[in-house]
Design an enzyme around this catalytic site. Structure first.
Site, PDB file in Angstrom:
ATOM      1  N   LYS A  74       0.822  -1.198   0.000  1.00  0.00           N
ATOM      2  CA  LYS A  74       0.000   0.000   0.000  1.00  0.00           C
ATOM      3  C   LYS A  74       0.866   1.263   0.000  1.00  0.00           C
ATOM      4  O   LYS A  74       1.967   1.274   0.546  1.00  0.00           O
ATOM      5  CB  LYS A  74      -0.890  -0.047   1.251  1.00  0.00           C
ATOM      6  CG  LYS A  74      -1.832   1.121   1.458  1.00  0.00           C
ATOM      7  CD  LYS A  74      -2.606   0.893   2.763  1.00  0.00           C
ATOM      8  CE  LYS A  74      -3.448   2.084   3.154  1.00  0.00           C
ATOM      9  NZ  LYS A  74      -4.121   1.885   4.456  1.00  0.00           N
ATOM     10  N   SER A 150      -8.829   2.738   4.517  1.00  0.00           N
ATOM     11  CA  SER A 150      -7.932   3.335   3.552  1.00  0.00           C
ATOM     12  C   SER A 150      -7.167   2.337   2.679  1.00  0.00           C
ATOM     13  O   SER A 150      -6.483   2.730   1.739  1.00  0.00           O
ATOM     14  CB  SER A 150      -6.915   4.220   4.278  1.00  0.00           C
ATOM     15  OG  SER A 150      -6.097   3.459   5.162  1.00  0.00           O
ATOM     16  N   SER A 174      -9.217   0.608   8.704  1.00  0.00           N
ATOM     17  CA  SER A 174      -8.730   0.685   7.328  1.00  0.00           C
ATOM     18  C   SER A 174      -8.408  -0.652   6.677  1.00  0.00           C
ATOM     19  O   SER A 174      -8.155  -0.704   5.475  1.00  0.00           O
ATOM     20  CB  SER A 174      -7.492   1.587   7.257  1.00  0.00           C
ATOM     21  OG  SER A 174      -7.860   2.920   7.472  1.00  0.00           O
TER      22      SER A 174
END
Length: 476
Positions: A74, A150, A174
């Site tokens: 990520k 996220s 997230s």
């Protein structure tokens, strides 16, 4: 050996791919080639990668327990030496690290083949992945809906069969929120279970935990075994060590548990009836397999939760303000600019008040798990949101109003970042429209073993392996 067929690659989890490689039925190079094709196909439909695919793949240990398994990281860690990152922001340019984050070292040692970097909202502060820098990441189940945040880019690619597992992190939900949106397994480990050094002694005052997203419970257990070894010397938080490998917990009997269930948000916000119904049904399944079920929940003060969550937000702001290269605020989204402004105005007394609020949330949760072994809740309060619903670029938000907004959408996850308890989202339902619905299980601090036992029990009782989204990397 021959090339990996697209349907075979996309339908195998990490353990299945590793078994093929170990049996010499396919080579690591053939699996990587299949993964690259699948990633390019999925990204074209979902907008889930921030950079071109790494060429070559990042270095990894060829004999690790997950050697040869494709993987993505990520755009907010784990920072890999030499790989640029931007935290989803147009304002961050040319940022790189000279050494790996400890978690990245462990990913490499596990043999994971990192092939790309996935999208995240700016600063990782949203439950939707729609940064201005990249545009919205689309949900493979419905392209007009978000993938959650996220860790939305990672979730979209795993759900689409492009990779069997992916890195993500969780500061208020997230990992669990995108897992719910995309129909995945999303474990937030206990505070201190996975490392966060060397760049941070703790992440977001201990609210943020690093880990990943998978399609199967056994992959989650294998990944946890690979990265949750003894913490490096000097880590602030150290979760109690497991008594045996986590993969053995997947096959273990959880015994007869005291299970609490609630579908009522602590803030009082309405929960979608379809979402609530799936959680209620999971409670019935747990009762059917022998556990005792009670309607109960910890006494979480929603105002204290918002104040405690300010610690995580100002930690993100402070990291930018202390960086050698300050971000260009004119290029930041509206809530990010508010984060920087409010971080600068945050005093030592404000920090102490937020720490006090953290204890207000943590103590009743700790007490609750002396009475119950497991808590069942919905993961989200709503179905996956259409693009543009949450409005991170809305200039009218303060940081607190923004937190309240995302906690209306995801009201059940953040308390357990504040308290440090492990929690997992499982894809145990679907809406009438065919959208995934996640159910969250929470256990006492350090009890990932219990979560994995029950998750495996539910995976067997209510399997989800057969479900495939419309965008899926079975190129055949």
């Amino acid at each position: 050996m021959g090339p990996v067929e697209p349907h075979e690659y996309a339908n195998l989890d990490a353990v299945g791919l590793r078994e093929l490689i170990q049996a010499r039925e396919v080579s690591v190079a053939e699996v990587e080639a299949a993964a690259r094709r699948a990633l390019e196909y999925a990204h074209a439909g979902l907008n889930a990668l921030t950079l071109p695919l790494f060429e070559p793949a990042l270095e990894h240990e060829p004999t690790g327990p997950l050697a040869g398994v494709p993987f993505v990281i990520k755009d907010s860690g784990p920072f890999a030496r030499g790989v640029p990152f931007a935290l989803g922001s147009r304002s961050i340019r040319g940022a790189r690290t000279l050494v790996d984050q400890e978690l990245m070292t462990r990913f490499r040692a596990a043999g994971l083949v990192a092939l790309g970097q996935t999208t995240a909202p700016e600063l990782g502060l949203s439950f939707s992945t729609e940064p201005v820098k990249h545009g919205p990441t689309r949900n493979p189940w419905a392209l007009d809906r978000g993938a959650g945040g996220s860790s939305g880019g990672s979730a979209a690619l795993v759900a689409a069969g492009a990779v069997p597992l992916a890195h993500g992190n969780d500061g208020a939900g997230s990992l669990r929120v995108p897992a719910s949106c995309c129909g995945l397994v999303g474990l937030k480990p206990s505070r201190g279970r996975t490392p966060c050094g060397p760049y941070a002694g703790e992440m977001a005052f201990g609210h943020t935990v690093e880990f990943g997203l998978t399609r199967t419970v056994r992959d989650t257990a294998h990944l946890l075994d690979a990265v949750a070894a003894a913490p490096p010397v000097g880590e602030k938080y150290m979760a109690p060590p497991p008594v045996r490998p986590y993969i053995e917990e997947v096959r273990a009997d959880p015994g007869r548990l005291r299970v609490a269930i609630t579908t009522e948000a602590w803030s009082g916000v309405a929960v979608d009836p379809q979402v609530a119904a799936v959680a209620v049904n999971v409670g019935k399944v747990l009762e059917w397999v022998g556990h005792t079920l009670t309607e109960a929940s910890p006494a979480v003060d929603p105002d204290a939760l918002v104040e405690a969550s300010m610690l995580g937000v100002v930690a993100a702001g402070a990291a930018l303000l202390m960086a050698p290269r300050r971000p260009d605020r004119s290029l930041m989204e509206a809530v990010s600019r508010r984060v920087l402004a409010e971080t600068e105005a945050f005093s030592a007394l404000d920090v102490m008040a937020a720490v006090g609020a953290q204890h207000q949330v943590t103590r009743p949760i700790g007490l609750f798990f002396t009475r119950y072994d497991l808590l069942v809740t919905p993961t989200l309060g709503q179905l996956p949101a259409p693009h543009g619903t949450l409005g991170y670029d809305d200039p009218d938000h303060s940081v607190r109003s923004w937190l309240r907004r995302i906690f209306e959408y995801g009201p059940f996850t953040a308390p357990f970042n504040v308290s440090g308890n492990p929690a997992i989202s499982l894809p145990l339902g679907q809406s009438r429209e065919g959208l995934p619905i996640g159910v969250q299980l929470v256990a006492a601090y350090g009890r990932e073993d219990l979560l994995l036992r029950v998750a495996a029990q539910l995976e067997q009782a209510a399997p989800w392996k057969h479900r495939r989204p419309p965008i899926y990397a079975d190129l055949s």
